[in-house]
Design a protein around this motif. Structure first.
Motif, PDB file in Angstrom:
ATOM      1  N   GLY A 494      30.786  40.266  40.396  1.00  0.00           N
ATOM      2  CA  GLY A 494      30.977  41.044  41.622  1.00  0.00           C
ATOM      3  C   GLY A 494      29.999  42.199  41.700  1.00  0.00           C
ATOM      4  N   TRP A 495      29.830  42.919  40.591  1.00  0.00           N
ATOM      5  CA  TRP A 495      28.880  44.036  40.558  1.00  0.00           C
ATOM      6  C   TRP A 495      27.456  43.558  40.830  1.00  0.00           C
ATOM      7  N   PHE A 496      27.094  42.434  40.210  1.00  0.00           N
ATOM      8  CA  PHE A 496      25.731  41.916  40.344  1.00  0.00           C
ATOM      9  C   PHE A 496      25.384  41.691  41.814  1.00  0.00           C
ATOM     10  N   TYR A 497      26.300  41.058  42.553  1.00  0.00           N
ATOM     11  CA  TYR A 497      26.021  40.761  43.952  1.00  0.00           C
ATOM     12  C   TYR A 497      26.229  41.992  44.846  1.00  0.00           C
ATOM     13  N   LYS A 498      27.284  42.746  44.608  1.00  0.00           N
ATOM     14  CA  LYS A 498      27.571  43.919  45.439  1.00  0.00           C
ATOM     15  C   LYS A 498      26.452  44.948  45.317  1.00  0.00           C
ATOM     16  N   GLY A 499      25.917  45.117  44.105  1.00  0.00           N
ATOM     17  CA  GLY A 499      24.845  46.082  43.890  1.00  0.00           C
ATOM     18  C   GLY A 499      23.585  45.756  44.648  1.00  0.00           C
ATOM     19  N   GLN A 500      23.438  44.485  45.065  1.00  0.00           N
ATOM     20  CA  GLN A 500      22.279  44.071  45.853  1.00  0.00           C
ATOM     21  C   GLN A 500      22.602  44.005  47.342  1.00  0.00           C
ATOM     22  N   GLY A 501      23.844  44.391  47.683  1.00  0.00           N
ATOM     23  CA  GLY A 501      24.258  44.297  49.079  1.00  0.00           C
ATOM     24  C   GLY A 501      24.630  42.897  49.493  1.00  0.00           C
ATOM     25  N   LEU A 502      24.814  42.003  48.519  1.00  0.00           N
ATOM     26  CA  LEU A 502      25.192  40.615  48.817  1.00  0.00           C
ATOM     27  C   LEU A 502      26.714  40.506  48.761  1.00  0.00           C
ATOM     28  N   TYR A 503      27.337  41.089  49.768  1.00  0.00           N
ATOM     29  CA  TYR A 503      28.791  41.254  49.733  1.00  0.00           C
ATOM     30  C   TYR A 503      29.549  39.936  49.839  1.00  0.00           C
ATOM     31  N   GLN A 504      29.024  38.996  50.606  1.00  0.00           N
ATOM     32  CA  GLN A 504      29.716  37.706  50.744  1.00  0.00           C
ATOM     33  C   GLN A 504      29.769  36.961  49.420  1.00  0.00           C
ATOM     34  N   GLN A 505      28.700  37.076  48.628  1.00  0.00           N
ATOM     35  CA  GLN A 505      28.691  36.418  47.317  1.00  0.00           C
ATOM     36  C   GLN A 505      29.581  37.150  46.320  1.00  0.00           C
ATOM     37  N   ALA A 506      29.740  38.461  46.491  1.00  0.00           N
ATOM     38  CA  ALA A 506      30.550  39.245  45.560  1.00  0.00           C
ATOM     39  C   ALA A 506      32.044  39.037  45.784  1.00  0.00           C
ATOM     40  N   GLU A 507      32.447  38.896  47.033  1.00  0.00           N
ATOM     41  CA  GLU A 507      33.872  38.896  47.374  1.00  0.00           C
ATOM     42  C   GLU A 507      34.707  37.846  46.636  1.00  0.00           C
ATOM     43  N   PRO A 508      34.301  36.551  46.602  1.00  0.00           N
ATOM     44  CA  PRO A 508      35.160  35.563  45.931  1.00  0.00           C
ATOM     45  C   PRO A 508      35.392  35.867  44.459  1.00  0.00           C
ATOM     46  N   TRP A 509      34.391  36.449  43.763  1.00  0.00           N
ATOM     47  CA  TRP A 509      34.585  36.753  42.341  1.00  0.00           C
ATOM     48  C   TRP A 509      35.580  37.891  42.146  1.00  0.00           C
ATOM     49  N   LEU A 510      35.525  38.896  43.006  1.00  0.00           N
ATOM     50  CA  LEU A 510      36.452  40.021  42.871  1.00  0.00           C
ATOM     51  C   LEU A 510      37.859  39.619  43.306  1.00  0.00           C
ATOM     52  N   GLN A 511      37.955  38.736  44.284  1.00  0.00           N
ATOM     53  CA  GLN A 511      39.276  38.214  44.668  1.00  0.00           C
ATOM     54  C   GLN A 511      39.867  37.369  43.546  1.00  0.00           C
ATOM     55  N   LEU A 512      39.029  36.498  42.965  1.00  0.00           N
ATOM     56  CA  LEU A 512      39.494  35.639  41.876  1.00  0.00           C
ATOM     57  C   LEU A 512      39.897  36.467  40.660  1.00  0.00           C
ATOM     58  N   CYS A 513      39.226  37.573  40.460  1.00  0.00           N
ATOM     59  CA  CYS A 513      39.560  38.450  39.335  1.00  0.00           C
ATOM     60  C   CYS A 513      41.004  38.948  39.452  1.00  0.00           C
ATOM     61  N   VAL A 514      41.382  39.389  40.640  1.00  0.00           N
ATOM     62  CA  VAL A 514      42.761  39.860  40.859  1.00  0.00           C
ATOM     63  C   VAL A 514      43.754  38.727  40.611  1.00  0.00           C
ATOM     64  N   GLU A 515      43.445  37.553  41.151  1.00  0.00           N
ATOM     65  CA  GLU A 515      44.348  36.405  41.032  1.00  0.00           C
ATOM     66  C   GLU A 515      44.527  35.965  39.581  1.00  0.00           C
ATOM     67  N   VAL A 516      43.402  35.783  38.868  1.00  0.00           N
ATOM     68  CA  VAL A 516      43.455  35.318  37.479  1.00  0.00           C
ATOM     69  C   VAL A 516      44.152  36.344  36.592  1.00  0.00           C
ATOM     70  N   THR A 517      43.853  37.614  36.821  1.00  0.00           N
ATOM     71  CA  THR A 517      44.449  38.674  36.001  1.00  0.00           C
ATOM     72  C   THR A 517      45.957  38.733  36.194  1.00  0.00           C
ATOM     73  N   LYS A 518      46.412  38.628  37.421  1.00  0.00           N
ATOM     74  CA  LYS A 518      47.859  38.641  37.682  1.00  0.00           C
ATOM     75  C   LYS A 518      48.533  37.439  37.033  1.00  0.00           C
ATOM     76  N   ASN A 519      47.904  36.264  37.132  1.00  0.00           N
ATOM     77  CA  ASN A 519      48.501  35.059  36.565  1.00  0.00           C
ATOM     78  C   ASN A 519      48.579  35.120  35.045  1.00  0.00           C
ATOM     79  N   ARG A 520      47.568  35.697  34.403  1.00  0.00           N
ATOM     80  CA  ARG A 520      47.533  35.743  32.936  1.00  0.00           C
ATOM     81  C   ARG A 520      48.330  36.922  32.387  1.00  0.00           C
ATOM     82  N   LEU A 521      48.145  38.109  32.973  1.00  0.00           N
ATOM     83  CA  LEU A 521      48.666  39.347  32.375  1.00  0.00           C
ATOM     84  C   LEU A 521      49.859  39.930  33.105  1.00  0.00           C
ATOM     85  N   GLY A 522      50.218  39.330  34.234  1.00  0.00           N
ATOM     86  CA  GLY A 522      51.336  39.877  34.984  1.00  0.00           C
ATOM     87  C   GLY A 522      50.899  41.007  35.894  1.00  0.00           C
TER      88      GLY A 522
END
Length: 838
Positions: A494-522
């Motif tokens: 997410g940082w890699f793409y967001k830092g270049q202003g490539l927000y569309q490419q960054a969004e799915p990774w940051l969304q998936l991060c929330v989802e995966v983290t909640k599923n694994r860690l509660g």
């Protein structure tokens, strides 16, 4: 020449396709003369209708040589064709009496066909063999399934007339090659050396008494040159040419013709030769996807094509889904087709090479299969342990030698898609699979941690090669990450793409991060706080403030509940929420949060920390936005000095501090001090971030604003236009920054008397900012004021007055009665009332 070979040659002369050739040869075989088409069709594993269709196509092609075929019915055509060919075979007047019989033992099981997409290779192969006066040993090398043997076969068939001394086909995997040579010489030339001679002497006798004319010797499927080829080579003479097919890669002393996969268009062409064209036309994009999935490997393409031909009602889309699910185990590519030379499917073909690898190379190959289908960086020289370095070097050499790995450039390699699947299959069969995947995940995390929150151009260049492999980890292997490292690949992508202003490419990774983290860690874990903050930050950058706010609030509440009030993550959450309030004009809510974040970060991290510099900078921004310029300036200066001291002069944060300090100077009329800071910030951002970055657009817009303020309109206009174009390109049409630049460019047109152009842009800016930020935002008030000013100056007083009133009401409510923006709007409205109603 035997009848079957004669038929194969006739098929070639008349340009029959492989399917047409198979039907033609089967129909014309002597033993099949009384059999029905249905019975012959079953032998070819096709339907009677398909067999009949192919024979009709055969008659059409032969009719060019034998016109009498056009006047007969189907059965009559068969008998006339058989009679014509028999006459030619027996030396009738149609026979080519000037051409002597050329002895050969080219495998008859595969009728001649022209390789689809291999015309260049066939020509190159012929040139290599013909230009050398010595023994020309050409290695047609490549991984299993690219068609090495088939290329050699077709070359021999097509150029048979060039080798008047015969073509001797030798299987390196069959009985002793020397014995094969002796048998060929005995059967074809009646050369019989005494039995009591040594093999070498008997071979020498054959070479000395061989039929005159150039000779082609084909050593097929060589795995050991020293044992299978070298002892049986003829004497150096321009008469003898030698061709090898091999999976190995020899050194440069041996002339070679590397054979790779097909080009995409040639792959489609191959499918078209096997599958009904109309069927492919109905699903053209799926056909291309199938070719790509198969890595354009001829063996796989031919297997799939023939499979589809036997399944006329199977859609290409459904087959692709099945291939993606079952991969190398799907029957379409797992089993050989009886019409083909190959006796094994794709996995079996690769297994022949796999078995030649030692355990070290097999393990390394399995490990490489975890990388994405992209260039793989393998900086072996960076491995500190000499033993491990040597193990990698040897494994890479072995994999390259068998063409199971492709070298792209120094330290960069690539796997063919199907070989990658094969290695993955072997890895999953191993008892060490989980250990290998866990190790890969840990190493990939080490690379991910090198990605900063804001990458410069050099860092982007160095890290880009690793991004597909981090994406592979985050998509398919994240369960092998430790809890501690779970969010790392998602966050850093997410940082890699967001830092270049490539927000569309960054969004799915940051969304998936929330989802995966909640599923694994509660729901109650510090990683949730970080994940929420990162996703909210992206939404803030893209102007989706309503999405960002609840995430920031959740992150702040959760960080306090889990970590207590005294923790850096709490300070970060306070700071982030304050930033959102600032962006949405809620300055009164933002200021206390910024102050809390600054005090807490100083207490926890000390005065000399980059986060403290950011907090100072953003608190200064609040003071600037609320007209408290004297309070803002020292904080901006402290933030700039601290950033330079901690991060160096060449850092994006330094550019941001320079730009915003320049903004303050512009607001306070210190234009001479502002201009060099704006220019420094712009140059630094271009140097660090490249020309295509949102921060560069911000600098262009800011510098244009300065020129606009001091009447340098000719310099300002192209900068505004560049900023607008860049922001639209990077951020899309729906972003608050687009409204800002539209508004600024409109003001320039207003100042230069171009009112009609200004009005169009002001209306666009107002509609956009209201849609994005709502009706009660300070930026909306600014736009109302600007449109009102335009109406006032163009004499449309009835339209101007309500806009002044709305602008003043919003400013007083959101900024307060003493804010500079409020004072400006109030003054504009008062001037309007004086002049409009005097």
């Amino acid at each position: 020449m035997e009848w079957a070979d004669f038929l194969a040659n006739e098929a070639a002369i008349n340009s029959l396709s492989p399917e047409q050739t198979a039907a033609f040869v089967e129909r014309l075989k002597t033993e099949n003369s009384g059999k029905s088409e249905a019975k012959l069709a079953s032998k070819l594993n096709i339907g009677a209708a398909a067999f009949k269709k192919r024979m009709a196509e055969v008659y059409d092609k032969f009719a060019k040589s034998y016109p009498e075929l056009d006047t007969s019915n189907s059965r009559g055509k068969l008998e006339k064709l058989r009679a014509c060919l028999t006459k030619k075979y027996n030396g009738g007047q149609d026979a080519q009496s000037t051409i002597k019989e050329i002895h050969h033992n080219i495998p008859p099981a595969v009728p001649f066909k022209k390789f689809v997409g291999r015309e260049t290779e066939l020509e190159e192969l012929h040139q290599k063999l013909q230009t050398s006066r010595q023994v020309a040993i050409v290695a047609v090398a490549g991984m299993g399934g690219v068609g090495k043997t088939e290329l050699a076969t077709q070359y021999a068939k097509q150029h048979l007339q060039n080798y008047q001394g015969g073509v001797c086909w030798l299987s390196a995997q069959g009985i002793d090659v020397g014995i094969q040579i002796l048998r060929f010489a005995e059967l074809k030339f009646k050369l019989i050396a005494p039995d009591d001679w040594e093999l070498a002497d008997r071979l020498r006798y054959c070479w000395q008494n061989w039929e005159k004319g150039e000779v082609l010797l084909v050593f097929d499927d060589v795995t050991d040159y020293k044992k299978q080829v070298k002892p049986y080579l003829p004497p150096e003479s321009p008469q003898f040419k030698v061709l090898l097919t091999t999976r190995l890669e020899f050194d440069r002393t041996l002339l070679q013709l590397p054979l790779g996969v097909l080009k995409p268009l040639a792959a489609i062409k191959l499918l078209k030769s096997l599958v009904d064209r109309e069927r492919l036309k109905s699903e053209p994009w799926v056909a291309r996807k199938i070719c790509k999935f198969l890595g354009y490997l001829p063996l796989a393409l031919e297997l799939v094509g023939r499979y589809l031909d036997t399944m006329p009602d199977l859609s290409l889309e459904k087959l692709l889904k099945r291939l993606e699910k079952k991969r190398l185990e799907h029957e379409a590519i797992a089993k050989a087709n009886p019409l083909m030379r190959y006796e094994c499917g794709v996995a079996e073909a690769f297994a022949l090479s796999w078995e030649q690898l030692d355990e070290n190379a097999q393990k390394k190959g399995c490990g490489l299969s975890l990388f994405a289908l992209a260039d793989i960086p393998l900086p072996v020289e960076a491995i500190e342990d000499d033993q491990q370095q040597e193990a990698w070097e040897k494994a890479i050499a072995d994999l390259l030698k068998l063409h199971l790995l492709q070298r792209q450039s120094k330290g960069i390699y690539k796997l063919h898609p199907l070989i990658r699947q094969f290695f993955q299959m072997k890895l999953d069969e191993s008892s060490e699979a989980d250990e290998v995947k866990t190790s890969f995940a840990a190493q990939a995390v080490g690379v991910a941690k090198r990605i900063p929150q804001q990458s410069n151009r050099e860092q982007i260049l160095n890290l880009t090669l690793y991004i597909p492999h981090l994406a592979e980890l985050a998509s398919y292997l994240f369960r092998y990450l430790s809890d501690e490292d779970l969010i790392t690949p998602f966050t850093r992508l997410g940082w890699f793409y967001k830092g270049q202003g490539l927000y569309q490419q960054a969004e799915p990774w940051l969304q998936l991060c929330v989802e995966v983290t909640k599923n694994r860690l509660g729901l109650e874990h510090p990683h949730i706080v970080t994940s929420l903050n990162n996703l909210a930050g992206l939404y803030k950058s893209t102007g989706h403030y309503r999405k960002a706010e609840p995430l920031y609030q959740q992150a702040l509440e959760l960080s306090k509940r889990l970590l207590g009030d005294e923790h850096p993550l709490v300070a970060a959450s306070l700071h982030n929420l304050a930033g959102l309030y600032e962006y949405t004009g809620r300055y009164r809510e933002a200021e206390p949060l910024y102050k809390q974040a600054l005090e807490l970060s100083k207490r926890l991290l000390g005065d000399e920390h980059p986060f403290v510099a950011v907090s100072l900078h953003n608190l200064a921004g609040i003071y600037k936005s609320t007209g408290r310029y004297r309070e803002a300036e020292p904080l901006y200066q402290q933030a700039l000095e601290l950033s330079k001291r901690l991060l160096g002069d060449e850092h994006p944060n330094v550019a941001t501090s320079l730009n915003n300090l320049a903004e303050l100077y512009k607001y306070t009329g210190r234009y001479r001090e502002a201009e060099p800071l704006y220019q420094q910030a712009l140059e630094l951002r271009k140097r660090l971030l490249g020309e295509e970055h949102p921060d560069v657009a911000t600098s262009l817009d800011s510098l244009a604003g300065l020129y606009n303020s001091i009447g340098r309109y000719r310099e300002a206009e192209p900068l505004y236009q560049q900023a607008l174009e860049l922001r639209k390109h990077l951020l899309g049409e729906e972003h608050p920054d687009i409204s800002t630049t539209l508004n600024n460019l409109a003001l320039l047109y207003f100042h230069t008397g171009r009112y009609s152009e200004a009005e169009v842009l002001l209306q666009q800016a107002l509609e956009l900012i209201k849609r994005l930020l709502g009706d009660e935002h300070p930026d909306v008030a600014k736009n109302f004021n600007n449109v009102a000013e335009l109406y006032f100056h163009t004499g449309r007083y009835s339209k101007a007055e309500p806009l002044y009133q709305q602008a003043l009401a919003i400013c007083e409510q959101t900024l307060g009665v003493a804010h500079p923006n409020t004072i400006t709007v109030r003054g504009n409205y008062a001037r309007f009332l004086r002049e409009a109603y005097r």
